[in-house]
Scaffold this motif. Sequence first.
Motif, PDB file in Angstrom:
ATOM      1  N   GLU A 178       0.854  -1.184   0.000  1.00  0.00           N
ATOM      2  CA  GLU A 178       0.000   0.000   0.000  1.00  0.00           C
ATOM      3  C   GLU A 178       0.896   1.241   0.000  1.00  0.00           C
ATOM      4  OE1 GLU A 178      -3.091  -0.196  -0.353  1.00  0.00           O
ATOM      5  OE2 GLU A 178      -3.897  -1.998   0.618  1.00  0.00           O
ATOM      6  N   GLU A 179       0.285   2.419  -0.175  1.00  0.00           N
ATOM      7  CA  GLU A 179       1.069   3.651  -0.226  1.00  0.00           C
ATOM      8  C   GLU A 179       1.859   3.892   1.059  1.00  0.00           C
ATOM      9  OE1 GLU A 179      -1.140   7.072  -1.374  1.00  0.00           O
ATOM     10  OE2 GLU A 179      -1.723   6.250  -3.323  1.00  0.00           O
ATOM     11  N   ASP A 180       1.320   3.450   2.196  1.00  0.00           N
ATOM     12  CA  ASP A 180       2.026   3.662   3.459  1.00  0.00           C
ATOM     13  C   ASP A 180       2.990   2.524   3.786  1.00  0.00           C
ATOM     14  OD1 ASP A 180       0.327   1.623   4.186  1.00  0.00           O
ATOM     15  OD2 ASP A 180      -0.680   2.716   5.800  1.00  0.00           O
ATOM     16  N   GLY A 181       3.151   1.581   2.859  1.00  0.00           N
ATOM     17  CA  GLY A 181       4.143   0.528   3.026  1.00  0.00           C
ATOM     18  C   GLY A 181       3.606  -0.818   3.465  1.00  0.00           C
ATOM     19  N   LEU A 182       2.363  -0.883   3.946  1.00  0.00           N
ATOM     20  CA  LEU A 182       1.830  -2.162   4.415  1.00  0.00           C
ATOM     21  C   LEU A 182       1.805  -3.170   3.266  1.00  0.00           C
ATOM     22  CD1 LEU A 182       0.470  -3.808   6.713  1.00  0.00           C
ATOM     23  CD2 LEU A 182      -1.722  -3.014   5.796  1.00  0.00           C
ATOM     24  N   LEU A 193      -9.871  -0.319  11.775  1.00  0.00           N
ATOM     25  CA  LEU A 193      -9.236   0.914  11.326  1.00  0.00           C
ATOM     26  C   LEU A 193      -7.997   1.220  12.167  1.00  0.00           C
ATOM     27  CD1 LEU A 193      -9.158   3.413   9.558  1.00  0.00           C
ATOM     28  CD2 LEU A 193     -10.774   4.517  11.131  1.00  0.00           C
ATOM     29  N   GLU A 194      -8.116   1.056  13.481  1.00  0.00           N
ATOM     30  CA  GLU A 194      -6.977   1.326  14.358  1.00  0.00           C
ATOM     31  C   GLU A 194      -5.828   0.361  14.071  1.00  0.00           C
ATOM     32  OE1 GLU A 194      -5.902   1.733  19.146  1.00  0.00           O
ATOM     33  OE2 GLU A 194      -7.804   0.873  18.511  1.00  0.00           O
ATOM     34  N   GLN A 195      -6.141  -0.908  13.896  1.00  0.00           N
ATOM     35  CA  GLN A 195      -5.099  -1.894  13.602  1.00  0.00           C
ATOM     36  C   GLN A 195      -4.446  -1.610  12.257  1.00  0.00           C
ATOM     37  OE1 GLN A 195      -7.506  -5.414  13.848  1.00  0.00           O
ATOM     38  NE2 GLN A 195      -7.037  -5.787  16.017  1.00  0.00           N
ATOM     39  N   ARG A 196      -5.265  -1.206  11.293  1.00  0.00           N
ATOM     40  CA  ARG A 196      -4.715  -0.900   9.964  1.00  0.00           C
ATOM     41  C   ARG A 196      -3.728   0.258  10.038  1.00  0.00           C
ATOM     42  NH1 ARG A 196      -2.287   0.475   6.643  1.00  0.00           N
ATOM     43  NH2 ARG A 196      -2.578   0.639   4.395  1.00  0.00           N
ATOM     44  N   LEU A 197      -4.039   1.269  10.817  1.00  0.00           N
ATOM     45  CA  LEU A 197      -3.136   2.413  10.970  1.00  0.00           C
ATOM     46  C   LEU A 197      -1.844   2.002  11.680  1.00  0.00           C
ATOM     47  CD1 LEU A 197      -5.711   5.188  11.939  1.00  0.00           C
ATOM     48  CD2 LEU A 197      -4.454   4.988   9.780  1.00  0.00           C
ATOM     49  N   GLU A 198      -1.988   1.134  12.670  1.00  0.00           N
ATOM     50  CA  GLU A 198      -0.814   0.694  13.418  1.00  0.00           C
ATOM     51  C   GLU A 198       0.077  -0.235  12.588  1.00  0.00           C
ATOM     52  OE1 GLU A 198      -2.053  -1.172  17.027  1.00  0.00           O
ATOM     53  OE2 GLU A 198      -2.299   0.732  18.097  1.00  0.00           O
ATOM     54  N   ALA A 199      -0.530  -0.999  11.688  1.00  0.00           N
ATOM     55  CA  ALA A 199       0.198  -2.042  10.971  1.00  0.00           C
ATOM     56  C   ALA A 199       1.293  -1.501  10.061  1.00  0.00           C
ATOM     57  CB  ALA A 199      -0.781  -2.889  10.163  1.00  0.00           C
ATOM     58  N   ILE A 201       3.648   0.184  10.850  1.00  0.00           N
ATOM     59  CA  ILE A 201       4.916   0.171  11.570  1.00  0.00           C
ATOM     60  C   ILE A 201       5.765  -1.023  11.157  1.00  0.00           C
ATOM     61  CG2 ILE A 201       4.134  -1.175  13.551  1.00  0.00           C
ATOM     62  CD1 ILE A 201       6.557   1.845  13.563  1.00  0.00           C
ATOM     63  N   LEU A 202       5.145  -2.069  10.618  1.00  0.00           N
ATOM     64  CA  LEU A 202       5.904  -3.261  10.237  1.00  0.00           C
ATOM     65  C   LEU A 202       6.896  -2.947   9.126  1.00  0.00           C
ATOM     66  CD1 LEU A 202       3.125  -6.023  10.298  1.00  0.00           C
ATOM     67  CD2 LEU A 202       4.495  -5.095  12.178  1.00  0.00           C
ATOM     68  N   SER A 203       6.422  -2.351   8.052  1.00  0.00           N
ATOM     69  CA  SER A 203       7.328  -2.021   6.948  1.00  0.00           C
ATOM     70  C   SER A 203       8.284  -0.905   7.328  1.00  0.00           C
ATOM     71  CB  SER A 203       6.530  -1.631   5.697  1.00  0.00           C
ATOM     72  OG  SER A 203       5.751  -0.470   5.929  1.00  0.00           O
ATOM     73  N   GLN A 204       7.809   0.051   8.144  1.00  0.00           N
ATOM     74  CA  GLN A 204       8.695   1.128   8.595  1.00  0.00           C
ATOM     75  C   GLN A 204       9.854   0.571   9.410  1.00  0.00           C
ATOM     76  OE1 GLN A 204       6.123   3.839  10.698  1.00  0.00           O
ATOM     77  NE2 GLN A 204       5.141   4.609   8.827  1.00  0.00           N
ATOM     78  N   SER A 205       9.565  -0.393  10.264  1.00  0.00           N
ATOM     79  CA  SER A 205      10.606  -1.006  11.081  1.00  0.00           C
ATOM     80  C   SER A 205      11.608  -1.766  10.222  1.00  0.00           C
ATOM     81  CB  SER A 205       9.976  -1.959  12.105  1.00  0.00           C
ATOM     82  OG  SER A 205       9.113  -1.274  12.972  1.00  0.00           O
ATOM     83  N   LEU A 206      11.106  -2.464   9.206  1.00  0.00           N
ATOM     84  CA  LEU A 206      12.009  -3.184   8.308  1.00  0.00           C
ATOM     85  C   LEU A 206      12.913  -2.225   7.547  1.00  0.00           C
ATOM     86  CD1 LEU A 206       9.537  -5.865   6.920  1.00  0.00           C
ATOM     87  CD2 LEU A 206      11.551  -6.320   8.324  1.00  0.00           C
ATOM     88  N   ASN A 207      12.354  -1.097   7.119  1.00  0.00           N
ATOM     89  CA  ASN A 207      13.170  -0.094   6.419  1.00  0.00           C
ATOM     90  C   ASN A 207      14.262   0.459   7.332  1.00  0.00           C
ATOM     91  OD1 ASN A 207      11.683  -0.354   4.057  1.00  0.00           O
ATOM     92  ND2 ASN A 207      10.293   1.323   4.567  1.00  0.00           N
ATOM     93  N   GLU A 208      13.926   0.696   8.594  1.00  0.00           N
ATOM     94  CA  GLU A 208      14.916   1.197   9.543  1.00  0.00           C
ATOM     95  C   GLU A 208      15.994   0.156   9.811  1.00  0.00           C
ATOM     96  OE1 GLU A 208      13.571   3.011  13.117  1.00  0.00           O
ATOM     97  OE2 GLU A 208      12.111   4.300  12.098  1.00  0.00           O
ATOM     98  N   ALA A 209      15.595  -1.107   9.873  1.00  0.00           N
ATOM     99  CA  ALA A 209      16.566  -2.180  10.080  1.00  0.00           C
ATOM    100  C   ALA A 209      17.530  -2.260   8.901  1.00  0.00           C
ATOM    101  CB  ALA A 209      15.840  -3.511  10.265  1.00  0.00           C
ATOM    102  N   GLU A 210      17.008  -2.101   7.689  1.00  0.00           N
ATOM    103  CA  GLU A 210      17.870  -2.106   6.507  1.00  0.00           C
ATOM    104  C   GLU A 210      18.855  -0.937   6.563  1.00  0.00           C
ATOM    105  OE1 GLU A 210      17.520  -2.328   1.666  1.00  0.00           O
ATOM    106  OE2 GLU A 210      15.952  -1.284   2.778  1.00  0.00           O
ATOM    107  N   LEU A 273      -0.148 -10.979  10.523  1.00  0.00           N
ATOM    108  CA  LEU A 273       0.483 -10.401   9.348  1.00  0.00           C
ATOM    109  C   LEU A 273       1.956 -10.769   9.317  1.00  0.00           C
ATOM    110  CD1 LEU A 273      -1.013  -6.777   9.302  1.00  0.00           C
ATOM    111  CD2 LEU A 273      -1.930  -8.865   8.243  1.00  0.00           C
ATOM    112  N   ILE A 274       2.472 -11.044   8.121  1.00  0.00           N
ATOM    113  CA  ILE A 274       3.898 -11.285   7.945  1.00  0.00           C
ATOM    114  C   ILE A 274       4.467 -10.252   6.987  1.00  0.00           C
ATOM    115  CG2 ILE A 274       3.734 -13.755   8.422  1.00  0.00           C
ATOM    116  CD1 ILE A 274       3.932 -14.253   5.389  1.00  0.00           C
ATOM    117  N   ASP A 275       5.754 -10.004   7.127  1.00  0.00           N
ATOM    118  CA  ASP A 275       6.451  -9.096   6.218  1.00  0.00           C
ATOM    119  C   ASP A 275       7.924  -9.434   6.287  1.00  0.00           C
ATOM    120  OD1 ASP A 275       6.971  -7.117   4.372  1.00  0.00           O
ATOM    121  OD2 ASP A 275       6.055  -5.494   5.543  1.00  0.00           O
ATOM    122  N   ASN A 276       8.683  -8.968   5.324  1.00  0.00           N
ATOM    123  CA  ASN A 276      10.117  -9.255   5.318  1.00  0.00           C
ATOM    124  C   ASN A 276      10.852  -8.313   4.389  1.00  0.00           C
ATOM    125  OD1 ASN A 276      10.832 -10.581   2.543  1.00  0.00           O
ATOM    126  ND2 ASN A 276       8.916 -11.590   3.149  1.00  0.00           N
TER     127      ASN A 276
END
Length: 285
Positions: A178-182, A193-199, A201-210, A273-276
Motif C-alpha cells: 500500500e502507499e504507506d508501506g503495508l 481501522l486502528e489496527q490498519r493504521l498501526e500495521a 509500523i511493520l514495513s517502517q521497522s524493516l526499512n529502519e533495520a535495513e 500479518l507477515i512481512d520481510n
Amino acid sequence: MKRATHISELREIIALEKKRGRVIALVPTMGYLHRGHLSLVERAKKTGAFVVLSIFVNPLQFGPNEDYASYPRDLERDANLVEVAGVDVLFHPSSEEMYPRPMVTYVEVGQLDSVLCGAKRPGHFRGVATIVSKLFHIVQPDLAFFGQKDYQQYLVIRRMVSDLNLPIEICSVSIAREEDGLALSSRNVFLTLEQRLEAKILSQSLNEAEACLQAGERSARKIENQLREKISRHCQGIIDYVEVRDAGDLSEVTTIERPVLIALAVKFGSTRLIDNKVVEVDRHV
C-alpha cells in the motif's frame, strides 16, 4: 478466459496448448485476490506464456485453531479480476476434487520448513508443499510465480523443485505494498481501522533495520532487538517472531556478512500479518 473445476478438464485444455507449442505458466493462489496477485499475473503474461491461475483455499496448510473457515472468499469477484488481467484459464477446484479421500502422502522440505512461520505453524509448509506439488503434477507448468511476501514459502518451493528434479522455473515477484508501506495481504480486510493504521509500523521497522545494516551494524541480535522494541512501542500488536536469517537457506546468523532475510510476524487481534526484507550488505562498511 476459460474456467475449470475438474482436474480432467484442466489437463485437456493444457494438453491442447502444449501441442500448439505454448509455454505454460502457473500462478497458484488461495483467492481473495489483490494487486499483489495481479502483479504475478502481469509478470507471467510478459513471458508470453499461457497463464493458468489456481484458486484453492488449501485445508492442509491450516492448523486446527487457524482461520480456514473464515479465510476470505469471493470467487466471482476474483474471476472478474483475472479475466481483465488476461489469465487464460482459471482453475478453481473443490476440496473434494483435490482431496477425494484422506491424504496419506505428503511432501516435506526439511530444515526450511521448521523455522520462522514453520516453527509457529507446525505442518503449515507440509501442507503448502503438498498442494503445490499436486498443482505442479496437474498443470505441468514450465514457469511458476510466487510473491516474495511469503519468502519462506518461495524458498520451500524452490528447494522442492530442485530436490525432486522438476522441470519448472520458479519465479519470484517483489512484495506489493500500500502507499504507506503495508504489504498487501488477503487478511488485511480483517484489520480494524486502528489496527490498519498501526500495521504500517511493520514495513517502517524493516526499512529502519535495513538502514541500520547499511550504516554498518552487523549484529543480528541487535537488529532483532531494535525491531522488537520499535514495533512494541508503536502498536498493540503481539509479536509472533522477529528474526534475521540467511537469505539463501534460512540458517541462523549471528554476525551479518552475507545477504540476510529480516522477517517478522505480528498478530493484530486474530489477524496474523507477515512481512520481510532481503538485505545485501556491503562488506567494506
